[in-house]
Design an enzyme around this catalytic site. Sequence first.
Site, PDB file in Angstrom:
ATOM      1  N   GLY A  70       5.126  -1.210   2.809  1.00  0.00           N
ATOM      2  CA  GLY A  70       4.123  -0.007   2.738  1.00  0.00           C
ATOM      3  C   GLY A  70       5.122   1.121   2.694  1.00  0.00           C
TER       4      GLY A  70
ATOM      5  N   HIS B 109       0.839  -1.230  -0.087  1.00  0.00           N
ATOM      6  CA  HIS B 109      -0.123  -0.097  -0.128  1.00  0.00           C
ATOM      7  C   HIS B 109       0.840   1.496   0.110  1.00  0.00           C
ATOM      8  CE1 HIS B 109       0.962   0.871   4.093  1.00  0.00           C
ATOM      9  NE2 HIS B 109       1.079  -0.232   4.308  1.00  0.00           N
ATOM     10  N   ASP B 110       0.640   2.092  -0.882  1.00  0.00           N
ATOM     11  CA  ASP B 110       1.025   3.576  -0.919  1.00  0.00           C
ATOM     12  C   ASP B 110       2.605   3.617  -1.361  1.00  0.00           C
ATOM     13  OD1 ASP B 110      -1.395   4.955   0.477  1.00  0.00           O
ATOM     14  OD2 ASP B 110      -0.843   3.757   2.142  1.00  0.00           O
TER      15      ASP B 110
END
Length: 259
Positions: free
Chosen positions: A137, A119-120
């Site tokens: 992440g 994520h991200d």
Amino acid sequence: MNARHLSYINPGAKIGNNVQIGPFVTIDDNVEIGDGTIIDSNATICSGARIGKNCHIHSGAVIANIPQDLKFKGEDTIAVIGDNTSIREFVTIHRGTASKGKTVVGSNCLIMAYCHVAHDCVLGDHVIMSNTVQLAGEVVVGDWAVIGGGSLVHQFTQIGQHVMIQGGALVSKDIPPYVLAGRYPLSYEGVNSVGLHRRGFTEDQINAIQSVYRVLYLERLNRTNAIAKIEAELPQSQERDIIVNFVKDSQRGIIRIGI
């Protein structure tokens, strides 16, 4: 029988022109797929995927699944893949969280089999991740970076542009632009001059980069003093300023020189 008849495509998905979809593909609602992209068999394209033009998503890949982050509360986020990018077999790319709202893989990238992009994360253009690289992440990877197979990258780490990292690396510190990173613990091994030549850098540009790193690493100064000397004594150039700004902005600290 048309392969699409063996797949599930949500009516809310936006599918571009000349998109090829293999059998047993799942495409959820809130998905956009650009013209000319190929989705091979058994791939799963989850809600929030934004896939560019002329990409190739290979068998078993999963794009835009929900993050493996306990703070994720179902917020509306996306995963973006740029044009002309190849996502090989069983790659997983998760969508963003409230932190940044999106995960981004740039254009003209090659993400090889079994890689994970958490994520991200934000990957620039022309990035190559060899087999089984795992990004935690909010990792940032600059344009033209090459990450060797089996490498593990700690969350929040930044990898500069035109970097090459050896296979099996454990990346827990930031890696400044234009360098080779190898050994254990991961260390500065010199400037990625071969890669820079291939990408059209001149001898003067490469020499300027090497001059910066001679001060930063070989003169054994602390980071603050090294940056001050670089700015005071070395000619201004785009490459010098990219390195200096990267080092100044590093939150995790940069890799050290090998012993």
